[in-house]
Motif scaffolding. Structure first.
Motif, PDB file in Angstrom:
ATOM      1  N   ASN A   1      56.169 -20.935  15.096  1.00 19.10           N
ATOM      2  CA  ASN A   1      55.508 -21.489  16.294  1.00 19.10           C
ATOM      3  C   ASN A   1      53.992 -21.364  16.298  1.00 19.10           C
ATOM      4  OD1 ASN A   1      55.150 -18.742  16.756  1.00 19.10           O
ATOM      5  ND2 ASN A   1      56.815 -18.612  18.252  1.00 19.10           N
ATOM      6  N   GLY A   2      53.409 -20.756  15.266  1.00 18.64           N
ATOM      7  CA  GLY A   2      51.958 -20.637  15.189  1.00 18.64           C
ATOM      8  C   GLY A   2      51.367 -19.546  16.043  1.00 18.64           C
ATOM      9  N   LYS A   3      52.189 -18.738  16.702  1.00 22.55           N
ATOM     10  CA  LYS A   3      51.681 -17.664  17.542  1.00 22.55           C
ATOM     11  C   LYS A   3      51.116 -16.544  16.669  1.00 22.55           C
ATOM     12  CE  LYS A   3      53.114 -14.427  21.180  1.00 22.55           C
ATOM     13  NZ  LYS A   3      54.252 -13.957  22.017  1.00 22.55           N
ATOM     14  N   MET A   4      49.944 -16.029  17.029  1.00 22.42           N
ATOM     15  CA  MET A   4      49.302 -14.976  16.249  1.00 22.42           C
ATOM     16  C   MET A   4      50.137 -13.695  16.329  1.00 22.42           C
ATOM     17  SD  MET A   4      46.727 -16.383  14.831  1.00 22.42           S
ATOM     18  CE  MET A   4      45.528 -15.156  14.326  1.00 22.42           C
ATOM     19  N   THR A   5      50.467 -13.143  15.144  1.00 22.69           N
ATOM     20  CA  THR A   5      51.400 -12.021  15.048  1.00 22.69           C
ATOM     21  C   THR A   5      50.882 -11.003  14.048  1.00 22.69           C
ATOM     22  OG1 THR A   5      53.226 -13.560  15.470  1.00 22.69           O
ATOM     23  CG2 THR A   5      53.808 -11.409  14.613  1.00 22.69           C
ATOM     24  N   LEU A   6      51.107  -9.714  14.371  1.00 24.78           N
ATOM     25  CA  LEU A   6      50.705  -8.650  13.461  1.00 24.78           C
ATOM     26  C   LEU A   6      51.663  -8.612  12.272  1.00 24.78           C
ATOM     27  CD1 LEU A   6      48.629  -6.324  13.178  1.00 24.78           C
ATOM     28  CD2 LEU A   6      50.360  -4.826  14.218  1.00 24.78           C
ATOM     29  N   HIS A   7      51.096  -8.619  11.066  1.00 24.53           N
ATOM     30  CA  HIS A   7      51.897  -8.634   9.843  1.00 24.53           C
ATOM     31  C   HIS A   7      51.608  -7.381   9.020  1.00 24.53           C
ATOM     32  CE1 HIS A   7      53.885 -10.104   6.229  1.00 24.53           C
ATOM     33  NE2 HIS A   7      52.783  -9.828   5.544  1.00 24.53           N
ATOM     34  N   ILE A   8      52.688  -6.742   8.486  1.00 23.01           N
ATOM     35  CA  ILE A   8      52.555  -5.553   7.649  1.00 23.01           C
ATOM     36  C   ILE A   8      52.990  -5.898   6.234  1.00 23.01           C
ATOM     37  CG2 ILE A   8      53.333  -3.180   7.271  1.00 23.01           C
ATOM     38  CD1 ILE A   8      53.809  -2.915  10.248  1.00 23.01           C
ATOM     39  N   ASP A   9      52.133  -5.633   5.269  1.00 24.91           N
ATOM     40  CA  ASP A   9      52.452  -5.874   3.861  1.00 24.91           C
ATOM     41  C   ASP A   9      53.368  -4.743   3.395  1.00 24.91           C
ATOM     42  OD1 ASP A   9      52.454  -6.003   1.023  1.00 24.91           O
ATOM     43  OD2 ASP A   9      50.533  -7.083   1.067  1.00 24.91           O
ATOM     44  N   LEU A  10      54.660  -5.047   3.220  1.00 24.73           N
ATOM     45  CA  LEU A  10      55.646  -4.013   2.901  1.00 24.73           C
ATOM     46  C   LEU A  10      55.427  -3.411   1.519  1.00 24.73           C
ATOM     47  CD1 LEU A  10      58.920  -5.600   4.360  1.00 24.73           C
ATOM     48  CD2 LEU A  10      57.364  -3.954   5.432  1.00 24.73           C
ATOM     49  N   ALA A  11      54.995  -4.227   0.571  1.00 27.36           N
ATOM     50  CA  ALA A  11      54.779  -3.707  -0.788  1.00 27.36           C
ATOM     51  C   ALA A  11      53.663  -2.671  -0.804  1.00 27.36           C
ATOM     52  CB  ALA A  11      54.470  -4.850  -1.744  1.00 27.36           C
TER      53      ALA A  11
ATOM     54  N   LYS B   1      44.520  -1.657   5.021  1.00 23.92           N
ATOM     55  CA  LYS B   1      45.063  -2.197   3.777  1.00 23.92           C
ATOM     56  C   LYS B   1      46.400  -2.918   3.969  1.00 23.92           C
ATOM     57  CE  LYS B   1      42.932   1.393   0.903  1.00 23.92           C
ATOM     58  NZ  LYS B   1      43.184   2.502  -0.065  1.00 23.92           N
ATOM     59  N   ILE B   2      47.112  -2.552   5.012  1.00 28.47           N
ATOM     60  CA  ILE B   2      48.463  -3.125   5.165  1.00 28.47           C
ATOM     61  C   ILE B   2      48.581  -4.133   6.303  1.00 28.47           C
ATOM     62  CG2 ILE B   2      49.546  -1.051   4.211  1.00 28.47           C
ATOM     63  CD1 ILE B   2      50.283  -0.243   7.070  1.00 28.47           C
ATOM     64  N   LEU B   3      47.556  -4.240   7.167  1.00 26.60           N
ATOM     65  CA  LEU B   3      47.672  -5.087   8.356  1.00 26.60           C
ATOM     66  C   LEU B   3      46.841  -6.365   8.259  1.00 26.60           C
ATOM     67  CD1 LEU B   3      47.465  -2.421  11.244  1.00 26.60           C
ATOM     68  CD2 LEU B   3      49.510  -3.391  10.153  1.00 26.60           C
ATOM     69  N   THR B   4      47.390  -7.449   8.781  1.00 25.82           N
ATOM     70  CA  THR B   4      46.685  -8.707   9.034  1.00 25.82           C
ATOM     71  C   THR B   4      47.298  -9.324  10.292  1.00 25.82           C
ATOM     72  OG1 THR B   4      48.199  -9.890   7.559  1.00 25.82           O
ATOM     73  CG2 THR B   4      46.051  -9.264   6.646  1.00 25.82           C
ATOM     74  N   ILE B   5      46.568 -10.228  10.893  1.00 28.92           N
ATOM     75  CA  ILE B   5      47.103 -10.989  12.033  1.00 28.92           C
ATOM     76  C   ILE B   5      47.113 -12.449  11.621  1.00 28.92           C
ATOM     77  CG2 ILE B   5      46.848 -11.553  14.475  1.00 28.92           C
ATOM     78  CD1 ILE B   5      45.210  -9.009  14.829  1.00 28.92           C
ATOM     79  N   VAL B   6      48.287 -13.037  11.555  1.00 22.93           N
ATOM     80  CA  VAL B   6      48.447 -14.411  11.057  1.00 22.93           C
ATOM     81  C   VAL B   6      49.348 -15.202  12.014  1.00 22.93           C
ATOM     82  CG1 VAL B   6      48.143 -13.745   8.639  1.00 22.93           C
ATOM     83  CG2 VAL B   6      50.432 -13.711   9.656  1.00 22.93           C
ATOM     84  N   PRO B   7      49.266 -16.537  11.961  1.00 18.95           N
ATOM     85  CA  PRO B   7      50.149 -17.348  12.806  1.00 18.95           C
ATOM     86  C   PRO B   7      51.584 -17.305  12.286  1.00 18.95           C
ATOM     87  CG  PRO B   7      48.832 -18.762  11.403  1.00 18.95           C
ATOM     88  CD  PRO B   7      48.314 -17.375  11.213  1.00 18.95           C
ATOM     89  N   ALA B   8      52.530 -17.146  13.194  1.00 17.91           N
ATOM     90  CA  ALA B   8      53.945 -17.153  12.798  1.00 17.91           C
ATOM     91  C   ALA B   8      54.319 -18.531  12.272  1.00 17.91           C
ATOM     92  CB  ALA B   8      54.822 -16.790  13.993  1.00 17.91           C
ATOM     93  N   PRO B   9      55.080 -18.593  11.175  1.00 20.82           N
ATOM     94  CA  PRO B   9      55.441 -19.894  10.606  1.00 20.82           C
ATOM     95  C   PRO B   9      56.202 -20.790  11.573  1.00 20.82           C
ATOM     96  CG  PRO B   9      55.915 -18.120   9.059  1.00 20.82           C
ATOM     97  CD  PRO B   9      55.568 -17.478  10.365  1.00 20.82           C
TER      98      PRO B   9
ATOM     99  N   ILE C   1      45.488  -7.686  19.938  1.00 20.29           N
ATOM    100  CA  ILE C   1      46.317  -7.123  18.869  1.00 20.29           C
ATOM    101  C   ILE C   1      45.497  -6.222  17.943  1.00 20.29           C
ATOM    102  CG2 ILE C   1      47.816  -7.668  16.916  1.00 20.29           C
ATOM    103  CD1 ILE C   1      48.422 -10.350  18.238  1.00 20.29           C
ATOM    104  N   GLY C   2      44.348  -6.721  17.481  1.00 18.24           N
ATOM    105  CA  GLY C   2      43.564  -5.986  16.493  1.00 18.24           C
ATOM    106  C   GLY C   2      42.953  -4.702  17.031  1.00 18.24           C
ATOM    107  N   ASP C   3      42.317  -4.769  18.192  1.00 23.42           N
ATOM    108  CA  ASP C   3      41.668  -3.576  18.738  1.00 23.42           C
ATOM    109  C   ASP C   3      42.663  -2.450  19.029  1.00 23.42           C
ATOM    110  OD1 ASP C   3      39.185  -4.719  18.502  1.00 23.42           O
ATOM    111  OD2 ASP C   3      39.092  -5.440  20.580  1.00 23.42           O
ATOM    112  N   PRO C   4      43.816  -2.727  19.677  1.00 22.90           N
ATOM    113  CA  PRO C   4      44.800  -1.637  19.875  1.00 22.90           C
ATOM    114  C   PRO C   4      45.306  -1.050  18.556  1.00 22.90           C
ATOM    115  CG  PRO C   4      45.274  -3.444  21.357  1.00 22.90           C
ATOM    116  CD  PRO C   4      44.220  -3.942  20.411  1.00 22.90           C
TER     117      PRO C   4
END
Length: 381
Positions: free
Chosen positions: A317-327, A307-315, A279-282
């Motif tokens: 199922n815990g699967k690692m997912t790309l998250h975008i900070d909308l604010a 500044k806007i991206l992180t990879i965190v576990p989905a609430p 996820i991170g490298d692509p």
């Protein structure tokens, strides 16, 4: 005198018509086929049966009342069935509305109404039961859970649709003739993933985490998790759903106590390494240009994507997912999409939102390329 001579004498007297009364008495009472009758003793009277006995009644005579009883029961059953049948037919004939008479949802009587009338009455009665915040106790703090952010809503349309049809249940049909009520549970929408995500944001901040991947100067960096205090997600989801349903049905808005427990990190080092590679490298492989009609914005890995991206576990199922900070995303693109309207599925035209920009970026972020383009669809002409 011999028997023959005696019979001759009697016969002669009979012919002469001079037979005496005594002779007649003897002839009628003592002669049987020419043989003198012997007076038989009178049998004793039969004893009376004791009280309460059947007196030796014959079985056949006793069975007659039973057959008569069965006949009455059959007639009574037939009469009852006839009355029920008439009442059932009357109930069907009298109830022509979309919603059967006597139907209540959320304590609102919507029976005898059309589908549209029932929906209007239900929406008016629900009011803010579905949208008002829910107060939750977490540790020693009171916090507010907003239903719209937690994926909770009362679906009044589905609530009406599930009862807007003919009811052929005899109990309901006949009961409607006598003012009977048929209470139906409302349709409640619960988005488990959104609810768990909100619970995570409400958990006390103890400095721990499940583990994640952050981005620094265009490069993904793994952050191992540490133990932390948080609400029990499984138990909390059930309690909040029950409280929300209760409020929808009764209007009561009771606070919900949520237990806080110690949680171990859900993400292992192996999962962090896998997330960086897949996820991170692509995501950091190149610049992304987001376009909406003639408007566009460029996002680079070093200056903006980190500044806007992180990879965190989905609430959920815990699967690692790309998250975008909308604010933060909204701050970065600024006024770039001002004046651009998008055609929505409900027939309206509205401005571009941060969610529109993020949705367009996600497919591009999954690709490995030095230059990428993300197009916001449905731009109004």
């Amino acid at each position: 005198m011999t028997g023959g001579m005696y019979m001759s004498s009697l016969a002669a007297e009979a012919r002469d018509g001079g037979a005496s009364d005594e002779a007649d008495h003897i002839s009628g009472d003592t002669l049987v086929s020419g043989i003198p009758a012997v007076n038989a003793p009178v049998p004793p009277a039969a004893p009376k049966p004791p009280a309460g006995s059947d007196g030796g009644a014959k079985p056949k005579a006793a069975a007659k009342p039973a057959r008569k009883g069965r006949s009455k029961a059959a007639l009574a059953a037939t009469a009852v069935l006839a009355v029920v049948g008439i009442a059932y037919a009357a109930g069907l004939l009298m109830d022509h509305a979309d919603v059967p008479t006597g139907t209540t949802v959320l304590g609102v009587d919507i029976g005898g109404k059309t589908r549209d009338e029932a929906l209007k009455a239900l929406n008016a009665a629900v009011g803010d039961r579905g949208t008002a915040p829910i107060t939750v106790h977490i540790g020693n703090q009171d916090k507010q859970l907003k239903p719209e952010l937690a994926g909770l809503s009362i679906n009044t349309e589905d609530s009406v649709n599930q009862v807007a049809h003919r009811d052929y249940n005899p109990i309901s049909v006949i009961g409607s003739l006598f003012g009977g009520e048929h209470q139906v549970a409302p349709a409640i929408n619960v988005d488990q993933e959104k609810l768990r995500s909100q619970l995570q944001t409400l958990s006390p901040n103890t400095g721990g985490s499940d583990g994640m991947v952050k981005f620094v100067d265009g490069k993904p960096v793994g952050v191992p998790g540490t133990p932390y205090q948080a609400v029990d997600a499984d138990a909390s989801v059930q309690k909040i759903t029950a409280a929300y349903t209760q409020r929808a049905e009764t209007g009561r808005n009771d606070p919900v106590d949520l237990a806080v427990t110690t949680h171990q990190p859900r993400v292992t080092q192996a999962q962090i390494d896998e997330a960086i590679r897949t996820i991170g490298d692509p995501a950091m492989s190149g610049k992304i240009t987001v376009t909406a009609g003639t408007h566009s914005v460029l996002f680079s890995p070093q200056k903006s994507l980190s500044k806007i991206l992180t990879i965190v576990p989905a609430p959920s199922n815990g699967k690692m997912t790309l998250h975008i900070d909308l604010a933060v995303l909204r701050q970065l693109y600024g006024n770039a999409f001002d004046g651009v309207l998008l055609e929505r599925g409900i027939g309206t035209k509205t401005p571009v939102t941060p969610q529109d920009v993020a949705s367009a970026m996600l497919p591009a972020l999954a690709k490995t390329a030095p230059e990428k383009t993300a197009v916001i669809q449905n731009v109004a002409n």
